[in-house]
Design an enzyme around this catalytic site. Structure first.
Site, mmCIF file in Angstrom:
data_model
loop_
_atom_site.group_PDB
_atom_site.id
_atom_site.type_symbol
_atom_site.label_atom_id
_atom_site.label_comp_id
_atom_site.label_asym_id
_atom_site.label_seq_id
_atom_site.Cartn_x
_atom_site.Cartn_y
_atom_site.Cartn_z
ATOM 1 N N TYR A 1 36.073 -45.245 30.936
ATOM 2 C CA TYR A 1 35.611 -43.861 29.960
ATOM 3 C C TYR A 1 33.909 -45.475 29.477
ATOM 4 O O TYR A 1 33.143 -44.146 28.894
ATOM 5 C CB TYR A 1 36.534 -44.069 28.852
ATOM 6 C CG TYR A 1 36.089 -42.851 27.698
ATOM 7 C CD1 TYR A 1 36.382 -41.819 28.106
ATOM 8 C CD2 TYR A 1 35.483 -43.545 27.058
ATOM 9 C CE1 TYR A 1 36.118 -41.145 27.093
ATOM 10 C CE2 TYR A 1 35.312 -42.193 26.102
ATOM 11 C CZ TYR A 1 34.904 -41.233 26.321
ATOM 12 O OH TYR A 1 34.892 -40.204 25.094
ATOM 13 N N PHE B 1 10.218 -23.128 31.580
ATOM 14 C CA PHE B 1 11.317 -22.529 32.249
ATOM 15 C C PHE B 1 12.153 -22.410 31.545
ATOM 16 O O PHE B 1 12.776 -22.649 30.707
ATOM 17 C CB PHE B 1 11.544 -23.940 32.776
ATOM 18 C CG PHE B 1 12.870 -23.839 33.663
ATOM 19 C CD1 PHE B 1 12.316 -23.447 35.109
ATOM 20 C CD2 PHE B 1 13.972 -24.339 33.848
ATOM 21 C CE1 PHE B 1 13.598 -23.733 35.918
ATOM 22 C CE2 PHE B 1 14.945 -23.927 34.511
ATOM 23 C CZ PHE B 1 14.693 -23.490 35.887
ATOM 24 N N THR B 2 13.233 -21.393 32.426
ATOM 25 C CA THR B 2 14.458 -20.662 31.680
ATOM 26 C C THR B 2 14.900 -21.154 30.832
ATOM 27 O O THR B 2 15.139 -20.971 29.358
ATOM 28 C CB THR B 2 15.240 -19.932 32.826
ATOM 29 O OG1 THR B 2 15.155 -20.793 33.188
ATOM 30 C CG2 THR B 2 14.526 -18.930 33.944
ATOM 31 N N ASP C 1 9.378 -33.110 31.913
ATOM 32 C CA ASP C 1 10.091 -31.722 31.583
ATOM 33 C C ASP C 1 9.804 -32.997 34.010
ATOM 34 O O ASP C 1 8.814 -32.395 34.732
ATOM 35 C CB ASP C 1 10.052 -31.029 32.638
ATOM 36 C CG ASP C 1 11.218 -30.279 32.645
ATOM 37 O OD1 ASP C 1 11.758 -30.946 34.017
ATOM 38 O OD2 ASP C 1 11.274 -29.353 32.893
ATOM 39 N N LYS D 1 17.221 -31.563 41.459
ATOM 40 C CA LYS D 1 15.657 -31.409 42.466
ATOM 41 C C LYS D 1 15.322 -33.231 43.443
ATOM 42 O O LYS D 1 16.300 -33.593 43.679
ATOM 43 C CB LYS D 1 15.231 -31.173 41.362
ATOM 44 C CG LYS D 1 15.308 -30.232 40.518
ATOM 45 C CD LYS D 1 16.261 -29.150 40.869
ATOM 46 C CE LYS D 1 16.883 -28.077 39.906
ATOM 47 N NZ LYS D 1 15.846 -27.856 38.032
ATOM 48 N N ARG E 1 12.270 -14.580 40.725
ATOM 49 C CA ARG E 1 11.599 -15.066 39.657
ATOM 50 C C ARG E 1 10.256 -13.942 39.029
ATOM 51 O O ARG E 1 8.938 -13.786 39.470
ATOM 52 C CB ARG E 1 10.213 -16.475 39.768
ATOM 53 C CG ARG E 1 11.838 -17.197 40.150
ATOM 54 C CD ARG E 1 12.340 -17.870 38.580
ATOM 55 N NE ARG E 1 12.891 -19.118 38.648
ATOM 56 C CZ ARG E 1 13.898 -18.754 37.978
ATOM 57 N NH1 ARG E 1 14.850 -17.402 37.460
ATOM 58 N NH2 ARG E 1 14.918 -20.086 37.493
ATOM 59 N N PHE F 1 18.878 -13.450 34.144
ATOM 60 C CA PHE F 1 19.085 -13.000 35.851
ATOM 61 C C PHE F 1 19.876 -13.597 36.487
ATOM 62 O O PHE F 1 20.268 -12.910 37.737
ATOM 63 C CB PHE F 1 18.090 -13.824 36.116
ATOM 64 C CG PHE F 1 17.432 -15.086 36.227
ATOM 65 C CD1 PHE F 1 16.778 -16.115 34.785
ATOM 66 C CD2 PHE F 1 18.247 -16.674 36.997
ATOM 67 C CE1 PHE F 1 17.070 -16.932 34.693
ATOM 68 C CE2 PHE F 1 18.173 -17.343 36.657
ATOM 69 C CZ PHE F 1 17.230 -18.343 35.138
HETATM 70 C C1 LIG Z 1 16.731 -26.529 37.287
HETATM 71 C C2 LIG Z 1 15.958 -26.981 35.985
HETATM 72 C C3 LIG Z 1 15.459 -27.377 35.240
HETATM 73 C C4 LIG Z 1 16.884 -27.593 34.049
HETATM 74 O O1 LIG Z 1 17.847 -28.103 35.191
HETATM 75 P P1 LIG Z 1 19.925 -28.301 35.271
HETATM 76 O O2 LIG Z 1 20.444 -29.192 36.001
HETATM 77 O O3 LIG Z 1 19.489 -26.650 36.179
HETATM 78 O O4 LIG Z 1 20.354 -27.626 34.157
HETATM 79 C C5 LIG Z 1 15.293 -27.979 33.895
HETATM 80 N N1 LIG Z 1 13.574 -27.991 34.066
HETATM 81 C C6 LIG Z 1 13.505 -27.444 35.467
HETATM 82 C C7 LIG Z 1 11.384 -27.641 35.980
HETATM 83 C C8 LIG Z 1 13.923 -27.388 36.362
HETATM 84 O O5 LIG Z 1 13.235 -26.777 37.681
#
Ligand SMILES: *Cc1c(COP(=O)(O)O)cnc(C)c1O
Length: 461
Positions: free
Chosen positions: A76, A128-129, A219, A262, A386, A453
């Site tokens: 843990y 970004f969303t 980011d 990513k 998008r 979306f």
């Molecule tokens: C995917 C993404 C996020 C969010 O990350 P999640 O792992 O999907 O929660 C934030 N910023 C960018 C640029 C992304 O492509």
């Protein structure tokens, strides 16, 4: 570097295990998309042949990463894997403090809650969303300060991810630097088509932010891909290893959020990093409320081990050459077939310009959503919208935002598909393009409140 002269992006790996796919008929796919409300997010993966929905969490892990799963220390607290991850992050990203989270948005949540006060303005190089939503939920207002070229799908500008310092300065003059808690700087801007910022631009931004005492929060999700483009396109970097460019970027910023799904080649995971003691203390405290203890942040020990190894593989030249090379192969073939795509070709995806592909469909009849459904019907190729659906409604007017970019994203998972798969995609897009005049738009019949979306449903007009 790949030294083979004749094929510069050939994969630096071979295939050890395969996942069998189910082949479907057009009738089966028509039924599947109808059941999914013409939203590719609601289709089942068993009905998909080539899955270009996202590059998020869809990478193929290496044998070493899989071996790392067996080294999971599922204690843990104080898991050994946390310290391995911390070491990898400090080595390649260079920040002082690490807080793991279950994925990128977990880190965005922590950062937004800690740094943003009600009524603050958060500038960013395009939204970004999930990032923008967490800023808004924390009481902030997102302000787009990306260069104009980013909004023009036909501009060949090599650094469409750049911050426009005049736009940033106008905001700072208007609201005052004390109402700007940080600038949100995204590497290889996703919504602009996977487009990088330049080191020169970051240097200028860094000087400006230093002067006005505004932190830069990166980011970092696709910043290794951004580093690759800097090496390729920016004067003075041709012989600099990608990993050094990554460090140079991070060293000019004050912290980051990361979706490790990513660049970092894992199926789940993320983190928040910072250099400031006070911010770190707050993040460590908040993470136990929403994610888990500060040494696992919602992840299993094995996930952190796979992530540490994934970071080491992702910063290699040969990995990035194959990654970007495959995306470019697909993009160049589509361009040769006359398909309108966003230029220049970005890092993680090809974006079809749905406005030019389906010029007869009004934006409020969702041309990009329509095209994504058609590609699924044509060949079981799953892509995503998008455009007007993703952009949502303005909180002020309640109307669709009708963004300038109305795109379909063909996102390439890392190390998953072959060149023959890419050829199938080209054939599918070309076949839909030939019958484009017959295609009609969609009507939204269910609209969720947040990030619509993902779950919206549609019917053909
Ligand atoms: C995917 C993404 C996020 C969010 O990350 P999640 O792992 O999907 O929660 C934030 N910023 C960018 C640029 C992304 O492509």
């Amino acid at each position: 570097m790949n030294t083979h002269k004749h094929h510069t992006w050939a994969e630096p790996y071979k295939i050890k295990m395969v996942e069998l796919l189910r082949m479907t008929t057009r009738e089966e796919r028509l039924e599947a998309i109808r059941n999914a409300g013409y939203n590719t997010f609601l289709t089942r993966s068993r009905d998909v042949y080539i899955d270009l929905l996202t590059d998020s969490g869809t990478s193929a892990m290496s044998d070493r990463q899989w071996a790392g799963l067996m080294l999971g220390d599922e204690a843990y607290s104080g898991s050994e894997n946390f310290y391995h991850l911390e070491q990898a992050v400090q080595e390649y990203y260079g920040y002082k403090y690490l807080v793991p989270t279950h994925q990128g948005r977990g880190a965005e949540h922590l950062m937004s809650q800690i740094l943003i006060k009600d009524g603050d303005h958060v500038p960013g190089n395009m939204y970004f969303t999930t990032t923008r939503l967490h800023q808004e939920l924390a009481g902030g207002k997102f302000v787009d300060v990306i260069v104009d070229e980013a909004h023009d799908p036909q501009s060949e500008f090599p650094f469409k991810g750049n911050v426009d310092l005049d736009k940033l300065d106008a905001l700072v003059r208007d609201v005052g630097a004390d109402r700007v808690p940080y600038i949100s700087l995204e590497g290889n801007v996703n919504m602009a088509g996977g487009q990088p910022f330049s080191m020169a631009n970051l240097r200028e931004l860094h000087a400006y932010c230093d002067e006005h005492d505004i932190p830069i929060m990166l980011d970092a999700t696709r910043t290794i891909e951004n580093a690759w483009f800097i090496r390729e396109r920016e004067d003075g970097y041709a012989d600099t290893p990608v990993r050094d460019i990554l460090r140079e970027i991070c060293d000019m910023t004050d912290g980051c959020t990361m979706s490790a799904k990513k660049d970092a080649l894992v199926n789940i995971g993320g983190f928040f990093c910072c250099n400031d003691d006070e911010v770190f203390r707050k993040a460590q405290n908040l993470v136990v409320v929403y994610e888990g203890l500060h040494t696992y942040g919602g992840l299993a020990g094995r996930d952190m081990e796979a992530m540490a190894q994934g970071i080491r593989e992702a910063v290699t030249e040969e990995h990035m050459a194959a990654r970007i090379g495959q995306v470019r192969y697909l993009g160049r073939r589509l361009m040769a077939a006359g398909i309108p795509i966003v230029r220049p070709i970005g890092s993680h995806a090809i974006f079809i310009d749905a406005r030019r592909f389906l010029p007869h469909i009004d934006q409020d009849d969702y041309p990009a959503q329509t095209l994504a459904a058609e590609l699924f019907i044509e060949a079981g190729v799953r892509t995503m919208e998008r455009g007007n659906v993703s952009a949502g409604r303005s909180p002020v007017t309640g109307e669709n935002r009708r963004p300038q970019l109305e795109l379909v994203r063909l996102t390439i998972p890392r190390r998953v598909y072959t060149q023959a798969h890419m050829d199938v995609v080209v054939e599918a897009v070309t076949d839909v393009y030939e019958r484009r005049a017959e295609i009609r738009g969609l009507r939204m019949v269910y609209e969720p409140e947040y990030l619509r979306f993902f779950q919206a449903r549609f019917e053909p007009l």
